[in-house]
Design a protein around this motif. Structure first.
Motif, short mmCIF file in Angstrom:
data_model
loop_
_atom_site.label_atom_id
_atom_site.label_comp_id
_atom_site.label_asym_id
_atom_site.label_seq_id
_atom_site.Cartn_x
_atom_site.Cartn_y
_atom_site.Cartn_z
N LEU A 208 -15.17 4.54 0.37
CA LEU A 208 -13.97 3.94 -1.10
C LEU A 208 -14.24 4.58 -2.07
CD1 LEU A 208 -11.80 1.47 -0.34
CD2 LEU A 208 -13.92 -0.38 -0.83
N ILE A 209 -15.50 4.61 -2.18
CA ILE A 209 -15.47 5.32 -3.89
C ILE A 209 -14.60 6.55 -3.95
CG2 ILE A 209 -16.92 6.13 -5.64
CD1 ILE A 209 -19.36 4.89 -4.25
N ALA A 210 -13.94 7.65 -2.96
CA ALA A 210 -13.68 8.70 -2.72
C ALA A 210 -12.61 8.38 -2.62
CB ALA A 210 -14.15 9.10 -1.79
N GLU A 211 -12.14 7.50 -1.83
CA GLU A 211 -10.59 6.88 -1.88
C GLU A 211 -10.04 6.31 -3.26
OE1 GLU A 211 -8.24 3.63 0.28
OE2 GLU A 211 -9.65 4.31 1.89
N GLY A 212 -10.92 5.69 -3.92
CA GLY A 212 -10.75 5.09 -5.01
C GLY A 212 -10.63 6.30 -5.98
N LYS A 213 -10.85 7.01 -6.33
CA LYS A 213 -10.98 8.31 -6.98
C LYS A 213 -9.95 9.33 -6.54
CE LYS A 213 -15.78 8.62 -8.06
NZ LYS A 213 -17.06 10.52 -8.17
N ALA A 214 -9.61 9.36 -5.53
CA ALA A 214 -8.44 10.00 -5.06
C ALA A 214 -6.93 9.05 -6.15
CB ALA A 214 -7.95 10.39 -3.88
N GLN A 215 -7.07 7.84 -5.58
CA GLN A 215 -5.77 7.89 -5.57
C GLN A 215 -5.53 6.87 -7.68
OE1 GLN A 215 -5.81 3.41 -4.12
NE2 GLN A 215 -3.65 2.64 -4.79
N GLU A 216 -6.62 7.48 -8.21
CA GLU A 216 -6.69 7.24 -9.91
C GLU A 216 -6.17 9.22 -10.12
OE1 GLU A 216 -9.35 6.29 -13.10
OE2 GLU A 216 -10.26 6.05 -11.34
N THR A 217 -6.55 9.42 -9.54
CA THR A 217 -6.00 11.00 -9.59
C THR A 217 -4.40 11.40 -9.69
OG1 THR A 217 -7.98 11.85 -9.62
CG2 THR A 217 -6.86 13.23 -9.29
N ALA B 235 -1.66 12.32 -11.84
CA ALA B 235 -1.12 13.06 -12.27
C ALA B 235 0.71 12.55 -12.35
CB ALA B 235 -0.99 14.00 -10.97
N LYS B 236 1.27 11.45 -11.37
CA LYS B 236 2.11 10.49 -12.01
C LYS B 236 2.64 10.98 -13.13
CE LYS B 236 2.67 8.70 -7.17
NZ LYS B 236 2.05 7.93 -6.53
N GLN B 237 1.70 10.05 -13.85
CA GLN B 237 1.88 9.72 -15.36
C GLN B 237 2.37 11.02 -16.33
OE1 GLN B 237 -1.33 7.32 -16.28
NE2 GLN B 237 -0.08 5.64 -14.85
N GLU C 246 -1.46 1.24 -9.62
CA GLU C 246 -2.03 2.45 -8.65
C GLU C 246 -3.08 3.08 -9.80
OE1 GLU C 246 -1.25 6.46 -5.88
OE2 GLU C 246 0.24 5.75 -7.27
N GLU C 247 -3.06 3.22 -10.92
CA GLU C 247 -4.17 3.41 -11.14
C GLU C 247 -5.32 3.03 -11.10
OE1 GLU C 247 -6.03 4.79 -15.76
OE2 GLU C 247 -3.89 4.57 -15.59
N LEU C 248 -4.89 1.53 -11.87
CA LEU C 248 -6.02 0.51 -11.98
C LEU C 248 -6.39 -0.11 -10.25
CD1 LEU C 248 -3.95 -2.02 -14.35
CD2 LEU C 248 -6.31 -0.67 -14.64
N THR C 249 -6.30 0.11 -9.52
CA THR C 249 -6.23 0.08 -7.97
C THR C 249 -7.07 1.05 -7.40
OG1 THR C 249 -4.12 -1.11 -7.15
CG2 THR C 249 -5.19 -0.29 -5.74
N GLY C 250 -6.99 1.93 -8.05
CA GLY C 250 -7.50 2.96 -7.93
C GLY C 250 -9.12 2.81 -8.12
N LYS C 251 -9.22 2.40 -9.65
CA LYS C 251 -10.21 2.37 -10.27
C LYS C 251 -11.21 0.98 -9.32
CE LYS C 251 -9.33 3.57 -14.47
NZ LYS C 251 -8.98 3.57 -16.26
N ALA C 252 -10.25 -0.25 -8.98
CA ALA C 252 -11.05 -0.99 -8.02
C ALA C 252 -11.29 -0.50 -7.23
CB ALA C 252 -9.80 -2.26 -7.50
#
Length: 63
Positions: free
Chosen positions: A31-40, A44-46, A12-18
């Motif tokens: 898409l940038i904002a969506e990626g940042k949200a997914q990485e964040t 948080a899960k980690q 999920e982190e790598l998908t967000g970065k991509a």
């Protein structure tokens, strides 16, 4: 934390970065904002899993 959870969170982190990279390349702010949200969210899960693991370690120490 199980290895499955670790792999899912990392994916999920790598998908967000991509998504962020593609968004930057295409000048797509959504898409940038969506990626940042997914990485964040992945971070948080980690962090939550690390806290849970630490709690188990403390419990095991006093058992």
């Amino acid at each position: 934390m199980s290895i499955t959870d670790k792999v899912k969170n990392k994916a999920e982190e790598l998908t967000g970065k991509a998504k962020q990279s593609v968004g930057q390349a295409t000048d797509n702010e959504r898409l940038i904002a969506e990626g940042k949200a997914q990485e964040t969210a992945a971070h948080a899960k980690q962090a939550g899993e690390h806290v849970k693991d630490a709690g188990k370690d403390v419990r095991d120490t006093f058992s």
